[in-house]
Every structure is written in C-alpha cells, then in structure tokens.
Design a protein around this motif. Structure first.
Motif, mmCIF file in Angstrom:
data_model
loop_
_atom_site.group_PDB
_atom_site.id
_atom_site.type_symbol
_atom_site.label_atom_id
_atom_site.label_comp_id
_atom_site.label_asym_id
_atom_site.label_seq_id
_atom_site.Cartn_x
_atom_site.Cartn_y
_atom_site.Cartn_z
ATOM 1 N N ALA A 36 -9.659 -15.606 11.982
ATOM 2 C CA ALA A 36 -9.168 -14.646 12.977
ATOM 3 C C ALA A 36 -10.323 -13.803 13.468
ATOM 4 O O ALA A 36 -11.255 -13.494 12.714
ATOM 5 C CB ALA A 36 -8.076 -13.752 12.376
ATOM 6 N N ALA A 160 -5.712 -11.817 10.272
ATOM 7 C CA ALA A 160 -5.721 -11.077 11.543
ATOM 8 C C ALA A 160 -5.988 -9.604 11.293
ATOM 9 O O ALA A 160 -6.808 -8.976 11.982
ATOM 10 C CB ALA A 160 -4.400 -11.268 12.282
ATOM 11 N N LYS A 341 -1.339 -12.286 18.868
ATOM 12 C CA LYS A 341 -2.198 -13.370 18.390
ATOM 13 C C LYS A 341 -2.275 -14.434 19.477
ATOM 14 O O LYS A 341 -1.249 -14.864 20.011
ATOM 15 C CB LYS A 341 -1.648 -13.959 17.092
ATOM 16 N N THR A 368 -6.511 -16.400 16.629
ATOM 17 C CA THR A 368 -6.322 -17.048 15.323
ATOM 18 C C THR A 368 -6.569 -18.542 15.487
ATOM 19 O O THR A 368 -6.246 -19.133 16.510
ATOM 20 C CB THR A 368 -4.903 -16.797 14.780
#
Length: 369
Positions: A36, A160, A341, A368
C-alpha cells in the motif's frame, strides 16, 4: 526483476503505467513488495516541480513485506512487515549522535539527485535509467530502499493504514508530542487542518491537552477536526485568530500552537495567540519568497519559544511502532484517514482531485496492490 510502476516522464504531465526493471538490493538495502502507498500532496509538488529529475517514480508513503535483503542487513528479514520512512539516517553524524536523527543530512544529497544512498539507481526502463523519489519510490509493485527506511510493524497492522504513518501521520503526531512536548491539561491551537494538522490534533489529544483549537479557512475541515479530537474550531477567514485564541483561554493565549499550514501569516497569528512562556512549532514549509514578521516590542519579555520542526522531530524506529500500537488499541485514528483504496492505474484521478477544492483533503487516497 520486472514490475509495474507509475512513472513521471515529464513535469506536470499525467503519470504513465510502465513495465520497469528493478535491480536487486546492494549492501545495506532491502527489497520490499509494496502492499500500500498513500498519495501525498508532496508527490503533486514534485510532479509540478521542474527541478524533479525525470523520468522518476514518485511515492514516499509506503508499507509492505520484505522480500530480500542485501549484505550486512541485520534489522529486518524476508517476511517482515514494514512501514517505510523517507528520512533514513546515518547514526554517526553530529545530529544523530546527539539524538536529532530527523536532522541528519546523509540522505538529502542522494534524495535531490534522485538516487539511493550510494548515488546510483536500481530502476530502469528499456535500458534508460529511472530516478528514485525521496529514496522510496513507492508508486510501484516493488522497491529497493535503505535498511534504515524499514521499520517493522505488527503482523495484524493493515497495510493501508501503516503506509500513512511514514509521512503526514508521524509529522503531525511528532509536532505535538516530540517538538512541542504538549503537556497534560494544556491548551493547544493547530493551524492548517489537512493531513498533518489532524494528526497534530491527535497527538495533542494523546498527550492530554484539555483544550485543542483547530484553525482553518474551510468549514468542512473544521468539522472533521472535531472527529479527531478538536474541542473548539476557529474559521480564520472570518475572525482574527489571535484574538479568538485569547478569548478561549481567559485572555492569556494558548500554551502551544502548531502551524501546519505553511502560511507565514498563520504562523504570525499563532505567535500572537500564544501566551507568555508558550511554544510555537512550525512544521509547514514556507514559501522561501515570503517573510515571517513577528512583533518586536517587548519580545524578550514574552519568554516564548519559536521552533521549526522537520518530520515532527520523530525517530521513526521509536515513534512508528508507538503510533501503530496506539492505532491497534483504538487510541489513534487511521481508518478515517484512508479516503479510498484505488489501483495503480487510477493514480492520475487521485492527483486530479488535489486540484478540486471541493474534495476532502484530510486524509489520503491509498493505492493497494
């Protein structure tokens, strides 16, 4: 090895998704599979800066898994989960040995040249050298970085959220906890409620401040500040910030003010709104063409401290794990900082959003893999 990366081929132009070559790590280096990476406004600044070497792979907020280590690497091994720091330090210079590792200059020559610490690149495309950005170049599936950029994180830490620790989160938290040294029961003002400012608010909350006052020009940001721990808000476009701060503190002003805005007028207001004996910390980068003007009358009698802070005065190996643990204990908000994301192929949409004043800027879009 071959990998996909978002490459800045030209200043101010959309990034291009290319297949690039990544050479193995050398001594003191680590190959990391990037899981990430956050997209920071600093990446946009680099994209629009004609002094940025091109072609280059941007990205400096990352987290991933160690795949391979070069000779002499001792602190991490394959399989370790790591958050990445874009300010590796040497450990032996005057600043490092006296505890100010954030002021180590060893990485900045290579950083500005677009290389790793030895002055060379591990990146290429069709035989042409690619440059590194901020030592990390995380807008890619893999990256080779210095060992001193790899900080181990708990196995249960989501990537993340971990990726965000390496820049805005650490800087904001450190500005309050390390640079200002906010004390329990104190009053704190934070100017500039963006990706750094909200984390300065969180740091002040964790340090035990009794009153945390968010100062910004955007009502949306001020409302969000409350969710991160602000007890009061001031729209500095509508009222004089220094006078409003005094009204909220019995006429004295705050004990600590943290300027994350990069605006010299905001820093001056922070100074005026801080009480005698108080501390003002500036983490926002000023335009070098601007001047910071402070009242000269009675300056010596105020007993105030004005302090610049780079990277929030943090030591990544000490503070990254603390932030990660606070998050896992539910005491530090990181989930709320992940605005969305996205895939690597969607990166240019995230850059476009920086130019949309209606978009939320308290947090990060996170790629990601």
């Amino acid at each position: 090895m071959k990998m996909k990366a978002a490459v800045m081929c030209h200043t101010g132009q959309p990034l291009e998704i290319l297949d690039v070559e990544l050479a193995p790590p050398k001594a003191g280096e680590v190959l990391v599979k990037v899981e990430a990476t956050g997209i920071c406004h600093s990446d946009l600044n680099a994209l629009e800066d004609e002094t940025t070497p091109t072609p280059t792979i941007l990205g400096h907020e990352g987290a991933g898994i160690v795949v391979e280590v070069g000779p002499n690497v001792k602190s991490v091994k394959p399989g370790d989960r790591v958050a990445l720091s874009w300010v590796p330090y040497c450990g032996t210079c005057e600043f490092c040995v006296t505890g100010s590792v954030n002021l180590c200059e060893s990485a900045f020559g290579p950083m500005f040249a677009g290389t790793l610490l030895d002055g060379t690149s591990r990146l290429s495309v069709e035989g042409e050298t690619l440059y590194h950005y901020s030592i990390l170049s995380t807008f890619a599936e893999y990256t080779v970085v210095p060992e001193m950029s790899c900080i181990k994180i708990p196995d249960i830490m989501p990537f993340a959220q971990a990726s965000l620790i390496g820049c805005g989160v650490a800087t904001g938290y450190g500005a309050a906890v390390r640079a200002a040294k906010v004390t329990p029961g104190s009053t704190v003002a934070v100017f500039g409620i963006g990706g750094v400012g909200v984390n300065a608010i969180q740091g002040a909350r964790i340090a035990g401040a009794s009153k945390i006052i968010a100062c910004d020009v955007k009502e949306q940001n001020l409302e969000l500040a409350k969710t991160f721990g602000a007890t009061h808000v001031i729209n500095v476009a509508k009222v004089a910030a220094d006078e409003a701060l005094k009204e909220l503190t019995g006429g004295y002003g705050v004990h600590f003010a943290i300027d994350c805005s990069g605006n010299t007028q905001a820093a001056a207001a922070a100074w005026k709104g801080t009480r005698k004996g108080g501390t003002v910390v500036v983490v926002g980068a000023f335009n070098p063409q601007k001047e910071l003007t402070l009242p000269a009358g009675g300056f010596h009698r105020m007993g105030k401290t004005l302090k610049g802070s780079f990277y929030g005065d943090v030591n990544p190996f000490h503070d990254f794990p603390i932030i990660a643990q606070l998050y896992l204990e539910g005491k530090f908000m990181l989930d709320e900082l992940v605005l969305g994301k996205i895939s690597l192929e969607e990166i240019n949409k995230a850059f476009d959003s920086f130019h949309d004043c209606s978009c939320v800027n308290v947090g990060r879009s996170v790629i990601t893999f």
